[in-house]
Design a protein around this motif. Structure first.
Motif, PDB file in Angstrom:
ATOM      1  N   GLY A 111       0.801  -1.217   0.000  1.00 23.91           N
ATOM      2  CA  GLY A 111       0.000   0.000   0.000  1.00 23.91           C
ATOM      3  C   GLY A 111       0.830   1.261   0.000  1.00 23.91           C
ATOM      4  O   GLY A 111       0.341   2.334  -0.366  1.00 23.91           O
ATOM      5  N   ARG A 163     -11.245   6.556   2.342  1.00 17.21           N
ATOM      6  CA  ARG A 163     -11.565   5.159   2.035  1.00 17.21           C
ATOM      7  C   ARG A 163     -11.153   4.225   3.168  1.00 17.21           C
ATOM      8  O   ARG A 163     -11.839   3.248   3.476  1.00 17.21           O
ATOM      9  CB  ARG A 163     -10.874   4.752   0.731  1.00 17.21           C
ATOM     10  CG  ARG A 163     -11.782   4.936  -0.444  1.00 17.21           C
ATOM     11  CD  ARG A 163     -11.279   4.558  -1.791  1.00 17.21           C
ATOM     12  NE  ARG A 163     -10.212   3.623  -1.944  1.00 17.21           N
ATOM     13  CZ  ARG A 163      -9.262   3.767  -2.876  1.00 17.21           C
ATOM     14  NH1 ARG A 163      -9.257   4.824  -3.663  1.00 17.21           N
ATOM     15  NH2 ARG A 163      -8.336   2.873  -3.022  1.00 17.21           N
ATOM     16  N   ALA A 205     -13.698   1.648   5.262  1.00 18.26           N
ATOM     17  CA  ALA A 205     -13.489   0.207   5.435  1.00 18.26           C
ATOM     18  C   ALA A 205     -13.489  -0.160   6.913  1.00 18.26           C
ATOM     19  O   ALA A 205     -14.059  -1.185   7.310  1.00 18.26           O
ATOM     20  CB  ALA A 205     -12.180  -0.213   4.776  1.00 18.26           C
ATOM     21  N   ALA A 218      -2.805   4.216   2.462  1.00 12.58           N
ATOM     22  CA  ALA A 218      -3.039   2.785   2.283  1.00 12.58           C
ATOM     23  C   ALA A 218      -1.952   1.955   2.963  1.00 12.58           C
ATOM     24  O   ALA A 218      -0.774   2.307   2.935  1.00 12.58           O
ATOM     25  CB  ALA A 218      -3.074   2.456   0.796  1.00 12.58           C
ATOM     26  N   PHE A 228      -5.947  -2.007   5.104  1.00  7.81           N
ATOM     27  CA  PHE A 228      -6.711  -0.825   4.681  1.00  7.81           C
ATOM     28  C   PHE A 228      -7.880  -0.491   5.605  1.00  7.81           C
ATOM     29  O   PHE A 228      -9.024  -0.402   5.177  1.00  7.81           O
ATOM     30  CB  PHE A 228      -7.222  -1.077   3.249  1.00  7.81           C
ATOM     31  CG  PHE A 228      -7.402   0.173   2.427  1.00  7.81           C
ATOM     32  CD1 PHE A 228      -6.330   0.769   1.818  1.00  7.81           C
ATOM     33  CD2 PHE A 228      -8.648   0.736   2.267  1.00  7.81           C
ATOM     34  CE1 PHE A 228      -6.483   1.912   1.054  1.00  7.81           C
ATOM     35  CE2 PHE A 228      -8.827   1.878   1.516  1.00  7.81           C
ATOM     36  CZ  PHE A 228      -7.736   2.467   0.903  1.00  7.81           C
ATOM     37  N   TYR A 240     -12.421  -7.665  -0.275  1.00  8.49           N
ATOM     38  CA  TYR A 240     -11.490  -7.629  -1.405  1.00  8.49           C
ATOM     39  C   TYR A 240     -12.194  -6.953  -2.576  1.00  8.49           C
ATOM     40  O   TYR A 240     -13.391  -7.120  -2.789  1.00  8.49           O
ATOM     41  CB  TYR A 240     -10.964  -9.017  -1.783  1.00  8.49           C
ATOM     42  CG  TYR A 240     -11.976 -10.062  -2.170  1.00  8.49           C
ATOM     43  CD1 TYR A 240     -12.333 -10.253  -3.510  1.00  8.49           C
ATOM     44  CD2 TYR A 240     -12.544 -10.903  -1.228  1.00  8.49           C
ATOM     45  CE1 TYR A 240     -13.240 -11.228  -3.882  1.00  8.49           C
ATOM     46  CE2 TYR A 240     -13.448 -11.883  -1.575  1.00  8.49           C
ATOM     47  CZ  TYR A 240     -13.800 -12.043  -2.918  1.00  8.49           C
ATOM     48  OH  TYR A 240     -14.693 -13.016  -3.289  1.00  8.49           O
ATOM     49  N   ARG A 246     -12.448  -3.032  -4.802  1.00  5.34           N
ATOM     50  CA  ARG A 246     -12.781  -1.662  -4.420  1.00  5.34           C
ATOM     51  C   ARG A 246     -14.246  -1.562  -4.008  1.00  5.34           C
ATOM     52  O   ARG A 246     -15.077  -2.385  -4.393  1.00  5.34           O
ATOM     53  CB  ARG A 246     -12.524  -0.703  -5.587  1.00  5.34           C
ATOM     54  CG  ARG A 246     -11.093  -0.670  -6.069  1.00  5.34           C
ATOM     55  CD  ARG A 246     -10.932   0.291  -7.227  1.00  5.34           C
ATOM     56  NE  ARG A 246     -10.847   1.666  -6.774  1.00  5.34           N
ATOM     57  CZ  ARG A 246     -10.790   2.710  -7.599  1.00  5.34           C
ATOM     58  NH1 ARG A 246     -10.837   2.529  -8.901  1.00  5.34           N
ATOM     59  NH2 ARG A 246     -10.697   3.935  -7.121  1.00  5.34           N
ATOM     60  N   THR A 247     -14.573  -0.518  -3.226  1.00  8.78           N
ATOM     61  CA  THR A 247     -15.969  -0.258  -2.920  1.00  8.78           C
ATOM     62  C   THR A 247     -16.743  -0.148  -4.224  1.00  8.78           C
ATOM     63  O   THR A 247     -16.280   0.439  -5.200  1.00  8.78           O
ATOM     64  CB  THR A 247     -16.098   1.048  -2.116  1.00  8.78           C
ATOM     65  OG1 THR A 247     -15.237   2.052  -2.677  1.00  8.78           O
ATOM     66  CG2 THR A 247     -15.733   0.829  -0.671  1.00  8.78           C
ATOM     67  N   GLY A 273      -5.975  -3.102  -2.368  1.00 10.90           N
ATOM     68  CA  GLY A 273      -7.301  -3.520  -1.915  1.00 10.90           C
ATOM     69  C   GLY A 273      -7.634  -4.967  -2.249  1.00 10.90           C
ATOM     70  O   GLY A 273      -8.803  -5.316  -2.381  1.00 10.90           O
ATOM     71  N   ARG A 307      -7.506  -6.489  -4.970  1.00  4.78           N
ATOM     72  CA  ARG A 307      -8.448  -6.419  -6.081  1.00  4.78           C
ATOM     73  C   ARG A 307      -7.940  -7.081  -7.355  1.00  4.78           C
ATOM     74  O   ARG A 307      -8.738  -7.360  -8.254  1.00  4.78           O
ATOM     75  CB  ARG A 307      -8.798  -4.956  -6.397  1.00  4.78           C
ATOM     76  CG  ARG A 307      -7.657  -4.125  -6.966  1.00  4.78           C
ATOM     77  CD  ARG A 307      -8.087  -2.733  -7.380  1.00  4.78           C
ATOM     78  NE  ARG A 307      -8.919  -2.705  -8.563  1.00  4.78           N
ATOM     79  CZ  ARG A 307      -8.448  -2.761  -9.807  1.00  4.78           C
ATOM     80  NH1 ARG A 307      -7.143  -2.884 -10.039  1.00  4.78           N
ATOM     81  NH2 ARG A 307      -9.273  -2.718 -10.833  1.00  4.78           N
ATOM     82  N   PHE A 336     -18.713  -3.386  -0.374  1.00  6.05           N
ATOM     83  CA  PHE A 336     -17.652  -4.128  -1.048  1.00  6.05           C
ATOM     84  C   PHE A 336     -18.237  -5.334  -1.805  1.00  6.05           C
ATOM     85  O   PHE A 336     -19.292  -5.846  -1.453  1.00  6.05           O
ATOM     86  CB  PHE A 336     -16.624  -4.614  -0.031  1.00  6.05           C
ATOM     87  CG  PHE A 336     -15.903  -3.493   0.668  1.00  6.05           C
ATOM     88  CD1 PHE A 336     -14.836  -2.848   0.064  1.00  6.05           C
ATOM     89  CD2 PHE A 336     -16.305  -3.062   1.920  1.00  6.05           C
ATOM     90  CE1 PHE A 336     -14.177  -1.811   0.686  1.00  6.05           C
ATOM     91  CE2 PHE A 336     -15.662  -2.019   2.558  1.00  6.05           C
ATOM     92  CZ  PHE A 336     -14.592  -1.393   1.940  1.00  6.05           C
ATOM     93  N   GLU A 384      -4.555  -9.252   1.533  1.00  4.24           N
ATOM     94  CA  GLU A 384      -4.639  -8.487   2.776  1.00  4.24           C
ATOM     95  C   GLU A 384      -5.179  -9.262   3.986  1.00  4.24           C
ATOM     96  O   GLU A 384      -4.761  -8.993   5.117  1.00  4.24           O
ATOM     97  CB  GLU A 384      -5.519  -7.256   2.557  1.00  4.24           C
ATOM     98  CG  GLU A 384      -4.932  -6.249   1.601  1.00  4.24           C
ATOM     99  CD  GLU A 384      -5.856  -5.072   1.398  1.00  4.24           C
ATOM    100  OE1 GLU A 384      -5.496  -3.960   1.823  1.00  4.24           O
ATOM    101  OE2 GLU A 384      -6.948  -5.263   0.828  1.00  4.24           O
TER     102      GLU A 384
END
Length: 778
Positions: A260, A335, A339, A369, A373, A459, A461-462, A531, A533, A622, A730
């Protein structure tokens, strides 16, 4: 050929028991070999003819007005090519809308400080010189005249009406409030209410490779090869320089760790400015002291919990308040705090919830980050609460969790229904079983305790960001495969996982796949690696692209083999029919060429979409979550406060393990990083000045400090990643601090509530306890 592909269905399309040829195997890829050989080139390994060396001049004060900046002496030093200040930056303003515009303040971050500085280490000037020694010497000659201003260094103090303003807009970047049910009424009716306050600390990323990069001009295009998690920063760099977007190229080198810390820009804007001004290649590498002083950190949290339960242990309500120190600038604090709030109840049913979090500006080094997160700090809070509930109610710590675990289709505080399996109970049972029998203390002054902690980690992004990722696949005339994706690789095998997925679908042997990543000029955009992702996003993009390409070429293979497409098998570099030895992929590509069928495909995959209402605190958050549990036996020396971790196990539901070897590595690495966070790591700031700028004063765990992390992989087959996988980058860092805290509590009878749990703090707890030595607690 190109196509847009919508999100995958939430229900599993292939159970983990479905036979796989490549996916699920413990394979070593190209990056393994290159790293072991020492042949993999990182950002700082690149040199160019005529290269200049760069240095950032940073603020000596955490809060001050800049009265003047005199660079004359620095410019006059032989070997100095240029010295830049704020007035030399075409657009000296970056605005980060981390939430996409959901309620945060609009606060600009300067590339180089102009009228004032807001944290010690803030960049003020840039130097490019013929050698690093000259650049460093010139930095000492830049004379900045400061007028010191009052600062604020505690986020709760910054909330006061009379606190110094870090920004004219205010000291609170954002407030989140997630609400469900009637919390106060439920707490009033609860049989028991347990209250707790928990504090986490500021943490350094401590990656092996500090921030680094080189830049140069190439046919009028400014090109940067940097250690970054996000090559899409090219757009921001173009904006800073006032250039067309197609005149900036960013190449992401393989990274020696990111966690991050390289999600935000680090060296990129400074390199770009110096390259653009000098029109010469420039190299910038931060030394360890500079990195630790000025890079972003993990947010320290203050977490206050009120948890109401019935006598049978059932949770009826949680009231949670979280304050996070954003430091001097926004970065990704909005962000991170969302979370933290969204998962602050943990993997437990909470019918009534009031979850508040805020990001507060201070004159400390910015936070942003960091692996986990925001969702990892709160594990320390909610898992400490669960053990406290068990103690008050006279239930076992296992039983109180069993009675409250979320299940598939349950509603969480944001109002969403969980669409995939919640394996909290299974991961708990597996982690505890792996520990075996508790050990005995090694001496009369030591006590042994067992603890565990469960977590849920998002896991992807929003979902209000409407995320998407693209990939390009091309079968070559000889049957080999080119795979292009804009991902960056932090060292966790992001690129290699894509190759396994493509190989599984198209049947191309892994050693015949070439993957090209991390280049804005050559790769379709995939978004940053953060994230957790990339497997979810780029993995799905590759899966759907490979399936689409296979569907396009399968009719040609069926025609050539005289069978139905449903009877084809793509494997081992061949396409086989039911009654033939099959075609080579090279022969199939030739057949496609004769028939005018394209063997290349560009595809975009779109993630789940939704919206969140910050007023009501309800909506979509999420895409999905990864669930897990860590368990540990620790030994506490009551005479010194030292904590020895004797055994440690970790279990996570990964949906399907694309490569179990890498999954284990991620879990072990995350757990080890989390143990450092739990027991020793702490960035100490003294009135905003960093006192932890070397590894001599900032302790991270070594292989001698901790036991092996024993891993139990659960495969539910219900993740939203490719082939029903879940993200695992993460999640493993989350449970560590809570598991250790619960084990220490079991050992000495006093609970740690402040991180890290150093010997000094644990010794204070031991002094409070009057438990006879030599006992074993479970």
């Amino acid at each position: 050929m190109s196509s847009d592909v919508s999100t995958a269905p939430t229900a599993p399309t292939a159970p983990p028991s479905a036979p796989m040829r490549v996916v699920g195997r413990r394979l070593a890829h190209h990056d393994f070999v290159d790293k072991v050989k020492g042949s993999l080139l990182y950002a700082a390994d690149w040199t160019l003819p005529g290269m200049l060396y760069a240095r950032v001049v940073r603020s000596a004060f955490p809060s001050a007005r800049i009265k003047s900046v005199d660079v004359a002496a620095a410019r006059a030093l032989p070997g100095v090519v240029t010295v830049l200040t704020a007035r030399d930056v075409p657009r000296n303003r970056l605005v980060e809308h981390a939430t996409g515009g959901l309620g945060e303040l609009t606060v600009a971050m300067p590339v180089l400080a102009d009228d004032r500085v807001r944290y010690a280490g803030e960049p003020i000037a840039l130097i490019a010189a013929a050698s690093q020694q000259i650049a460093d010497e010139a930095a000492e000659l830049v004379d900045v005249d400061y007028e010191e201003l009052p600062g604020v260094f505690d986020p709760e103090a910054a909330l006061a009406d009379d606190a110094p303003r870090v920004h004219d807009e205010g000291n609170v970047l954002i407030n989140w409030h997630i609400r469900r049910g009637d919390v106060e009424a439920a707490l009033a009716a609860a049989d028991v209410v347990v209250e707790g306050e928990y504090r986490s600390q500021r943490v350094e990323h401590a990656y092996l490779e500090p921030e680094a990069g080189v830049g140069w001009m190439d046919a009028g295009v400014l090109t940067l090869r940097v250690s970054t998690q996000v090559i899409e920063h090219a757009v921001e760099i173009a904006d800073i320089l006032g250039l067309p977007a197609n005149k900036v190229r960013v190449i992401g080198a393989y990274m020696g760790g990111g966690f991050g810390g390289k999600e935000d820009m680090t060296v990129e804007p400074y390199l770009a400015l110096l390259v653009w001004r000098t029109q010469r290649p420039v190299r910038m590498v931060w030394d360890r002291q500079e990195s630790m002083m000025a890079s972003t950190k993990r947010h320290p949290f203050v977490m206050r919990y009120r948890t109401g339960v019935r006598y049978d242990g059932t949770i009826v309500a949680q009231d949670i308040d979280i304050t996070g120190d954003a430091g001097a600038y926004p970065y990704l604090s909005a962000r991170v705090m969302f979370a933290g709030a969204a998962v602050s109840c943990g993997p437990y049913r909470t019918p009534n919830a009031s979850l508040r979090s805020r990001a507060v500006f201070t004159n400390n080094v910015p936070t942003s980050a960091f692996r986990g997160f925001g969702a990892m700090q709160v594990v320390f809070g909610y898992e400490s609460q669960m053990d406290r509930l068990a103690d008050v109610l006279g239930l076992s710590t296992v039983e109180v969790r069993r009675r409250n675990f979320l299940s598939k289709t349950d509603i969480i505080p944001t109002g969403e229904s969980l669409a995939t399996c919640v394996a909290g109970s299974e991961t708990m049972e597996r982690a505890l079983a792996r520990l075996g029998e508790p050990p005995q203390p090694s001496s009369p002054s030591k006590r042994v305790g067992r603890g565990f902690a469960c977590n849920m980690q998002p896991y992807g992004r929003t979902v209000w960001f409407h995320d998407h990722a693209s990939t390009w696949l091309s079968l070559q005339p000889d049957g080999t495969l080119l795979l292009r994706a804009g991902i960056t690789d932090l060292g966790a095998g992001q690129a290699a996982s894509l190759c396994q997925i493509a190989s599984e679908v198209l049947g191309v042997p892994l050693d015949e796949i070439s993957v090209y990543i991390g280049d804005t000029a050559l790769n379709p955009p995939a978004g940053g690696t953060f994230g957790t992702r990339q497997l979810y996003m780029s993995g799905n993009a590759v899966l759907h692209a490979a399936r689409r390409l296979r569907d396009e070429i399968a009719p040609v293979a069926a025609e050539m083999l005289g069978c139905r497409t449903a009877d084809l098998a793509f494997e081992d570099g061949l396409v086989r029919g039911p009654a033939s030895t099959g075609l080579t992929l090279a022969e199939l590509v030739a057949g496609c060429e004769e028939r005018g069928v394209d063997t290349s495909l560009l595809s975009r995959w779109r993630a789940d979409r939704g919206a969140f209402d910050p007023i009501t605190g309800q909506g979509d958050s999420f895409p999905d979550y990864t669930y897990g549990c860590h368990a540990t036996d620790v030994e506490v020396d009551v005479e010194t406060g030292e904590v020895a971790v004797l055994r440690y196990t970790a279990s996570h539901d990964v949906g399907r393990a694309i490569n179990p070897l890498r999954v284990e590595g991620q879990i072990q690495g995350g757990a080890m990083q989390g143990l450092g966070y739990a027991l020793m790591e702490d960035v100490v700031l003294e009135e905003g000045n960093c006192a932890s700028t070397l590894f001599a004063s900032y302790l991270i765990p070594s292989s001698l400090d901790m036991p092996d992390v024993e891993v139990e992989i659960v495969e539910s087959g219900e993740g939203k990643g490719p082939l029903n996988s879940r993200g695992i980058g993460e999640p493993p860092i989350g449970p560590c601090a809570a598991a250790i805290a619960n084990a220490i509590t079991a050992a000495i009878g006093e609970r740690p509530t402040c991180l890290p749990m150093t010997p000094e703090r644990v010794l204070e707890l031991c002094d409070r306890a009057e438990k006879p030595a030599g006992e074993v607690s479970t």
